[in-house]
Design an enzyme around this catalytic site. Structure first.
Site, PDB file in Angstrom:
ATOM      1  N   ASP A   1      -0.585   0.982  17.697  1.00  0.00           N
ATOM      2  CA  ASP A   1      -1.079   1.825  18.456  1.00  0.00           C
ATOM      3  C   ASP A   1      -0.117   3.037  18.636  1.00  0.00           C
ATOM      4  OD1 ASP A   1      -2.495   3.648  20.060  1.00  0.00           O
ATOM      5  OD2 ASP A   1      -3.716   1.687  21.187  1.00  0.00           O
ATOM      6  N   HIS A   2      -0.504   4.084  17.769  1.00  0.00           N
ATOM      7  CA  HIS A   2       0.218   5.041  17.876  1.00  0.00           C
ATOM      8  C   HIS A   2       0.445   6.290  18.682  1.00  0.00           C
ATOM      9  CE1 HIS A   2      -2.717   7.901  16.810  1.00  0.00           C
ATOM     10  NE2 HIS A   2      -1.632   8.820  16.511  1.00  0.00           N
TER      11      HIS A   2
ATOM     12  N   GLY B   1      -0.761   4.452  -0.521  1.00  0.00           N
ATOM     13  CA  GLY B   1      -1.929   5.102   0.174  1.00  0.00           C
ATOM     14  C   GLY B   1      -1.424   6.517   0.897  1.00  0.00           C
ATOM     15  N   ASP B   2      -2.498   6.735   1.324  1.00  0.00           N
ATOM     16  CA  ASP B   2      -2.317   8.184   2.454  1.00  0.00           C
ATOM     17  C   ASP B   2      -1.589   7.294   3.743  1.00  0.00           C
ATOM     18  OD1 ASP B   2      -3.483  10.569   3.052  1.00  0.00           O
ATOM     19  OD2 ASP B   2      -4.185   9.638   5.097  1.00  0.00           O
TER      20      ASP B   2
ATOM     21  N   LYS C   1     -14.475  14.375  17.594  1.00  0.00           N
ATOM     22  CA  LYS C   1     -13.637  15.812  16.588  1.00  0.00           C
ATOM     23  C   LYS C   1     -14.412  16.298  16.792  1.00  0.00           C
ATOM     24  CE  LYS C   1     -11.818  11.794  13.996  1.00  0.00           C
ATOM     25  NZ  LYS C   1     -10.283  12.050  14.589  1.00  0.00           N
TER      26      LYS C   1
ATOM     27  N   HIS D   1      -6.495   3.666  21.800  1.00  0.00           N
ATOM     28  CA  HIS D   1      -5.714   4.618  22.204  1.00  0.00           C
ATOM     29  C   HIS D   1      -6.525   4.879  24.016  1.00  0.00           C
ATOM     30  CE1 HIS D   1      -4.741   4.792  18.508  1.00  0.00           C
ATOM     31  NE2 HIS D   1      -5.075   6.049  17.963  1.00  0.00           N
TER      32      HIS D   1
ATOM     33  N   GLY E   1       0.891  -1.244   0.000  1.00  0.00           N
ATOM     34  CA  GLY E   1      -0.111  -0.328   0.107  1.00  0.00           C
ATOM     35  C   GLY E   1       1.213   0.910  -0.167  1.00  0.00           C
TER      36      GLY E   1
ATOM     37  N   ASP F   1     -12.921   3.833  16.802  1.00  0.00           N
ATOM     38  CA  ASP F   1     -11.124   5.005  16.493  1.00  0.00           C
ATOM     39  C   ASP F   1     -10.670   4.565  17.057  1.00  0.00           C
ATOM     40  OD1 ASP F   1     -10.074   5.793  14.654  1.00  0.00           O
ATOM     41  OD2 ASP F   1     -11.061   7.596  15.373  1.00  0.00           O
TER      42      ASP F   1
ATOM     43  N   GLU G   1      -9.878  16.467  20.234  1.00  0.00           N
ATOM     44  CA  GLU G   1      -9.369  16.524  18.859  1.00  0.00           C
ATOM     45  C   GLU G   1     -10.512  18.280  18.221  1.00  0.00           C
ATOM     46  OE1 GLU G   1      -7.625  13.708  16.064  1.00  0.00           O
ATOM     47  OE2 GLU G   1      -9.850  12.546  16.747  1.00  0.00           O
TER      48      GLU G   1
HETATM   49  P1  NDP Z   1      -5.627   4.554   1.530  1.00  0.00           P
HETATM   50  O1  NDP Z   1      -7.405   3.862   1.398  1.00  0.00           O
HETATM   51  O2  NDP Z   1      -4.870   5.329   1.292  1.00  0.00           O
HETATM   52  O3  NDP Z   1      -5.000   2.905   1.064  1.00  0.00           O
HETATM   53  C1  NDP Z   1      -3.642   2.604   0.864  1.00  0.00           C
HETATM   54  C2  NDP Z   1      -3.639   1.507  -0.871  1.00  0.00           C
HETATM   55  O4  NDP Z   1      -3.957   0.157  -0.866  1.00  0.00           O
HETATM   56  C3  NDP Z   1      -4.051   2.326  -1.155  1.00  0.00           C
HETATM   57  O5  NDP Z   1      -2.381   3.492  -2.202  1.00  0.00           O
HETATM   58  C4  NDP Z   1      -3.700   1.310  -2.906  1.00  0.00           C
HETATM   59  O6  NDP Z   1      -3.015   1.681  -3.619  1.00  0.00           O
HETATM   60  C5  NDP Z   1      -4.310   0.059  -1.622  1.00  0.00           C
HETATM   61  N1  NDP Z   1      -5.892  -0.058  -2.301  1.00  0.00           N
HETATM   62  C6  NDP Z   1      -7.012   0.369  -2.074  1.00  0.00           C
HETATM   63  N2  NDP Z   1      -7.716  -0.511  -2.299  1.00  0.00           N
HETATM   64  C7  NDP Z   1      -7.205  -1.626  -1.869  1.00  0.00           C
HETATM   65  C8  NDP Z   1      -8.331  -2.802  -2.191  1.00  0.00           C
HETATM   66  N3  NDP Z   1      -9.155  -2.891  -1.940  1.00  0.00           N
HETATM   67  N4  NDP Z   1      -7.528  -4.042  -2.382  1.00  0.00           N
HETATM   68  C9  NDP Z   1      -5.762  -3.416  -2.815  1.00  0.00           C
HETATM   69  N5  NDP Z   1      -5.508  -2.261  -2.081  1.00  0.00           N
HETATM   70  C10 NDP Z   1      -5.979  -1.518  -2.332  1.00  0.00           C
HETATM   71  O7  NDP Z   1      -5.656   3.784   3.208  1.00  0.00           O
HETATM   72  P2  NDP Z   1      -4.307   4.064   4.134  1.00  0.00           P
HETATM   73  O8  NDP Z   1      -3.285   4.579   3.797  1.00  0.00           O
HETATM   74  O9  NDP Z   1      -5.221   5.293   4.925  1.00  0.00           O
HETATM   75  O10 NDP Z   1      -4.721   3.312   5.064  1.00  0.00           O
HETATM   76  C11 NDP Z   1      -3.785   2.448   5.254  1.00  0.00           C
HETATM   77  C12 NDP Z   1      -4.165   1.429   7.119  1.00  0.00           C
HETATM   78  O11 NDP Z   1      -3.253   2.395   7.635  1.00  0.00           O
HETATM   79  C13 NDP Z   1      -5.592   1.935   6.608  1.00  0.00           C
HETATM   80  O12 NDP Z   1      -5.584  -0.210   7.363  1.00  0.00           O
HETATM   81  C14 NDP Z   1      -5.931   2.452   7.843  1.00  0.00           C
HETATM   82  O13 NDP Z   1      -7.217   1.747   8.733  1.00  0.00           O
HETATM   83  C15 NDP Z   1      -4.961   1.992   8.419  1.00  0.00           C
HETATM   84  N6  NDP Z   1      -4.364   3.342   9.334  1.00  0.00           N
HETATM   85  C16 NDP Z   1      -4.223   4.768   8.474  1.00  0.00           C
HETATM   86  C17 NDP Z   1      -4.680   6.173   8.801  1.00  0.00           C
HETATM   87  C18 NDP Z   1      -4.185   7.410   7.980  1.00  0.00           C
HETATM   88  O14 NDP Z   1      -3.386   8.565   9.032  1.00  0.00           O
HETATM   89  N7  NDP Z   1      -4.041   7.160   6.774  1.00  0.00           N
HETATM   90  C19 NDP Z   1      -3.991   6.486  10.406  1.00  0.00           C
HETATM   91  C20 NDP Z   1      -3.821   4.957  10.928  1.00  0.00           C
HETATM   92  C21 NDP Z   1      -4.374   3.303  10.507  1.00  0.00           C
HETATM   93  P3  NDP Z   1      -3.161   1.147  -5.264  1.00  0.00           P
HETATM   94  O15 NDP Z   1      -4.643   0.897  -5.739  1.00  0.00           O
HETATM   95  O16 NDP Z   1      -1.849   1.632  -5.917  1.00  0.00           O
HETATM   96  O17 NDP Z   1      -2.379  -0.467  -5.057  1.00  0.00           O
HETATM   97  C1  BG6 Z   2      -6.182   7.858  14.627  1.00  0.00           C
HETATM   98  C2  BG6 Z   2      -7.144   8.159  14.272  1.00  0.00           C
HETATM   99  O1  BG6 Z   2      -5.791   6.547  15.474  1.00  0.00           O
HETATM  100  O2  BG6 Z   2      -5.832   9.053  16.079  1.00  0.00           O
HETATM  101  C3  BG6 Z   2      -7.817   9.466  14.411  1.00  0.00           C
HETATM  102  O3  BG6 Z   2      -7.796   7.149  13.536  1.00  0.00           O
HETATM  103  C4  BG6 Z   2      -6.984  10.950  15.158  1.00  0.00           C
HETATM  104  O4  BG6 Z   2      -9.430   9.424  13.400  1.00  0.00           O
HETATM  105  C5  BG6 Z   2      -5.827  10.040  15.535  1.00  0.00           C
HETATM  106  O5  BG6 Z   2      -7.207  11.429  14.906  1.00  0.00           O
HETATM  107  C6  BG6 Z   2      -5.301  11.090  16.884  1.00  0.00           C
HETATM  108  O6  BG6 Z   2      -4.149  10.864  16.716  1.00  0.00           O
HETATM  109  P1  BG6 Z   2      -3.385  12.131  17.425  1.00  0.00           P
HETATM  110  O7  BG6 Z   2      -1.769  11.748  17.442  1.00  0.00           O
HETATM  111  O8  BG6 Z   2      -3.056  13.526  16.613  1.00  0.00           O
HETATM  112  O9  BG6 Z   2      -3.444  12.450  19.073  1.00  0.00           O
END
Ligand code: NDP
Ligand code: BG6
Length: 517
Positions: free
Chosen positions: A206-207, A40-41, A369, A269, A37, A264, A245
Site C-alpha cells: 500500500d504505497h 508493464g506500466d 478524482k 489507502h 511484468g 481503488d 485528486e
Molecule cells: P499492465 O497492464 O501494464 O501489465 C503489466 C505487464 O503484464 C504487461 O506489460 C504485460 O507484459 C503483462 N501482461 C498483460 N496482460 C497479461 C496477461 N493476461 N497475462 C500475462 N501477462 C500479462 O499492468 P500495470 O503495470 O499497470 O500493473 C501491474 C500490477 O500493478 C497490476 O496488478 C496493477 O493493479 C498494479 N498497480 C499498478 C499501478 C500503476 O500505476 N500502473 C499502481 C498500483 C498498482 P508482456 O505482454 O510483455 O508479458
Molecule cells: C493508487 C490508485 O493506488 O493511488 C490511483 O490506484 C490513485 O487511482 C493513486 O491515483 C493516488 O496516489 P498518490 O500517491 O498520487 O496520492
C-alpha cells in the site's frame, strides 16, 4: 542528493548506513530482484526508475542483479533499452550515463509463459547461475507487476519450482494492489499465497504507508505527550480524512472502470489512514504490534447498514468541467470508459468505530478524482469549549480547535487555535501553528518500499488479516451499492468542484462541514 558523510558501519549490528540529507539509510544485503511484468506500466513508471535511483544514490549493495520477466521474445540488449527509456522518461534530470552503465550491467531478461512450470524451472536455473556471477548469497525478491488475475498462477508456480523456499537467503514475494476485489477473492488469493509462502515472506503493498507523512501519524501521536490524553471521544467531536485528486482516470480505464473509487482508494489507502489515526498505542514500534492494532480498529468499525445506506455513504461520478483553467471531459467520455458506466469516481463515508475510545465520534472519509485540488489530509476537530464566557462580547461563535496532518502537498502539521487580537477590545482571532517538512522526498514511495522489502521489514506492508477485515466491511456494502447503481444520476459533479452536493449534505445534516479542498 548530496553526501554529507560516507558509508558508515554500525559497530553493534554490523549493518552499513549511508547518511543522506536528512536521514540515515540502511544499505541492504546482496539480493536478486525478479520483476514479473517487467514491460508493464508499473515497472516502467515506478519500479525500475526507483531501483535505478537507489543504485545511483549509493543505497544498494555492491552485489545485486535484476531479472525482468515477460511474455515477449526480447534480447537482453532490447530489454536494457526499454528500461533505459523508462528511467529517462521517469527521472529526466536525475539520469546520468555513468551510473546507468553500471546499473545496466545488472539487468537481465527472461521470457516466460506464466502458466507453464517449465518457465519457472528455466528461471530458477538462470537465477542460480547469476547468483554465482554476482555473488548475491541467495536473497531473492519476486515482484508481481502483472495483472492481478495472474497473481495466483505466478505465486503457486514459484512454490512448485521451489523458488519460495528460503535455503541460503530470504525469498520475499511482493504483491501490488488490488489484493482481491471482494472478501472471497482476497481470501482465495491469501490461501494460494500461503500454500507456497509464509506470511513473513509476503509483502502486500500500500504505497500510502511509505509516505513520510503517513509514517509521521504514529510518531506524532505517540512521541508527544500532549495530544494522546485528548485523543478520544471526550475531546474530539469528529475526524475528517480526505484524499482528493485533480487527475482523472488517466491511462487505467480498463482497471478503474471495474474497480471504482471504493476498491481503488478506500479498501486500502483511506482505511489505512483511518487505522493509523484511530488505533491504540502498539506495545512496540514493530511490524507485528502495529499491524495487530490496525486490525483491531478494522474489527471495531461498525458494519454499514443494510437499509438506508445513503445515510452513511454518498457516491459520485465526474462530468465534464475544468481543472486549473483547462477544460476536461467527463468520466464517461474518457478513453476506454463505456458511455453508460455507473462506476463511482467519488465516495464519502460516515464511519463509526465502536470501541471505548471512539464511541459516538464520526469519522468522515472522502476521496475522488477530478476534484478542486490535490490534497491528502487528516483533520481532527476538537469539541468546542464547554462554556462561552466571551459570548456577550463576541458576535460569531468560537472556532473549535482543529489539528491537521497534511499527507500531501505542503507536508506537515497545523494546529488551529484562538488568540486575543491586539488592542483594548475583547476580541479573538483564529490563528494557526504550522510545521512544514522542509524536504520531503529524500526517498520516493517505491524506493522506500523496495528497501524495506530487502531489509525484511513488514511495517509498511499489509497483513493477511488486515486485508480480509477491510473486505469483510466493504464487500457487503459494494454488493448493496451495486444493486442500487441503476437508480443513480451519474454524472453528479462537474470536474474541478469539491464533489457531489449530496456529500455536503452527508456532513451538514450532522451540523458540521467539510474542510475546503
Ligand atoms: P499492465 O497492464 O501494464 O501489465 C503489466 C505487464 O503484464 C504487461 O506489460 C504485460 O507484459 C503483462 N501482461 C498483460 N496482460 C497479461 C496477461 N493476461 N497475462 C500475462 N501477462 C500479462 O499492468 P500495470 O503495470 O499497470 O500493473 C501491474 C500490477 O500493478 C497490476 O496488478 C496493477 O493493479 C498494479 N498497480 C499498478 C499501478 C500503476 O500505476 N500502473 C499502481 C498500483 C498498482 P508482456 O505482454 O510483455 O508479458
Ligand atoms: C493508487 C490508485 O493506488 O493511488 C490511483 O490506484 C490513485 O487511482 C493513486 O491515483 C493516488 O496516489 P498518490 O500517491 O498520487 O496520492
Amino acid at each position: 542528493m548530496e553526501d554529507t558523510k560516507a558509508l558508515f558501519p554500525d559497530k553493534l549490528t554490523g549493518i552499513t548506513y549511508k547518511t543522506l540529507e536528512t536521514c540515515d539509510v540502511e544499505i541492504p544485503r546482496p539480493f536478486c530482484l525478479v520483476v514479473f511484468g517487467a514491460t508493464g506500466d508499473l515497472a516502467r513508471r515506478k519500479l525500475l526508475p526507483s531501483l535505478y535511483r537507489l543504485a545511483k544514490n549509493g543505497l544498494l549493495p555492491a552485489n545485486f542483479f535484476v531479472i525482468g520477466v515477460a511474455r515477449s521474445d526480447m534480447e537482453r540488449a532490447a530489454f536494457r533499452g526499454t528500461v533505459r527509456d523508462a528511467v529517462q522518461g521517469a527521472l529526466a534530470g536525475d539520469f546520468d550515463f555513468r551510473s546507468w552503465t553500471e546499473f545496466s550491467h545488472r539487468l537481465y531478461y527472461v521470457k516466460a509463459d506464466y502458466a507453464q512450470t517449465g518457465s519457472y524451472r528455466l528461471l530458477k536455473r538462470r537465477i542460480t547461475d547469476l547468483e554465482k556471477r554476482h555473488g548475491t548469497t541467495g536473497n531473492r525478491i519476486f515482484y508481481l507487476a502483472v495483472p492481478p488475475d495472474i497473481y495466483e498462477t505466478v505465486a503457486s508456480n514459484l512454490g512448485t519450482a521451489g523458488l519460495s523456499r528460503e535455503e541460503k537467503g530470504y525469498a520475499h514475494i511482493v504483491i501490488e494492489k488490488p489484493i482481491g476485489r471482494d472478501l472471497e477473492s482476497a481470501e482465495r488469493l491469501n490461501r494460494v499465497l500461503r500454500k507456497s509462502f509464509e506470511e513473513g515472506q509476503i509483502y502486500r503493498m500500500d504505497h500510502y504507508l511509505a509516505k513520510e507523512t503517513v509514517q509521521n501519524i504514529l510518531m506524532f501521536r505517540f512521541a508527544n505527550s500532549i495530544f494522546e490524553p485528548l485523543w478520544n471521544r471526550r475531546y474530539i467531536d469528529h475526524v475528517q480524512i480526505t484524499v482528493s485528486e485533480t487527475l482523472g482516470v488517466e491511462h487505467r480505464a480498463g482497471y478503474y472502470d471495474r474497480a471504482g473509487v471504493i476498491r481503488d482508494m478506500f479498501q486500502n489507502h483511506l482505511f489505512q489512514l483511518l487505522a493509523l489515526t484511530a488505533m491504540e498505542p502498539p506495545v512496540a514500534f514493530e511490524a507485528e504490534h502495529v499491524r495487530d492494532e490496525k486490525v483491531k480498529v478494522f474489527r471495531s468499525v461498525r458494519p454499514f447498514p443494510t437499509e438506508e445506506v445513503g445515510e452513511v455513504v454518498v457516491l459520485g461520478q465526474y462530468g465534464k468541467g475544468a481543472i486549473g483553467g483547462q477544460e476536461v471531459v467527463g468520466y464517461r467520455e474518457e478513453d476506454g470508459i463505456p458511455e453508460d458506466s455507473v462506476t463511482a469516481t467519488y465516495a464519502a463515508f460516515k464511519v463509526f468505530i465502536d470501541n471505548w475510545r471512539w464511541n459516538g465520534v464520526p469519522f468522515y472519509l472522502r476521496s475522488g478524482k477530478r476534484l478542486a485540488s490535490r490534497k491528502a489530509e487528516i483533520s481532527v476537530h476538537f469539541r468546542p469549549v464547554p462554556h462561552l464566557m466571551f459570548a456577550g462580547t463576541l458576535e460569531g461563535r468560537i472556532e473549535p480547535n482543529t489539528l491537521i496532518m497534511r499527507v500531501q502537498p505542503d507536508e506537515g502539521t497545523s494546529l488551529i487555535f484562538q488568540a486575543k487580537t491586539q488592542g483594548t477590545r475583547v476580541c479573538l482571532g483564529t490563528e494557526t501553528m504550522d510545521f512544514f517538512y522542509k524536504k520531503i522526498s529524500v526517498l520516493g514511495d517505491y524506493e522506500r518500499i523496495l528497501l524495506d522489502c530487502m531489509q525484511g521489514d513488514q511495517m509498511l506492508f499489509v497483513r493477511e488479516d488486515g486485508v480480509e477485515q477491510t473486505w469483510a466491511l466493504l464487500s457487503p456494502l459494494l454488493e448493496r451499492l451495486g444493486s442500487a447503481a441503476k437508480f443513480n444520476t451519474f454524472p453528479n459533479y462537474a470536474a474541478g468542484l469539491s464533489g457531489p452536493p449530496e456529500a455536503d449534505l452527508l456532513i451538514q445534516k450532522d451540523g458540521r462541514a467539510w474542510r475546503a479542498l
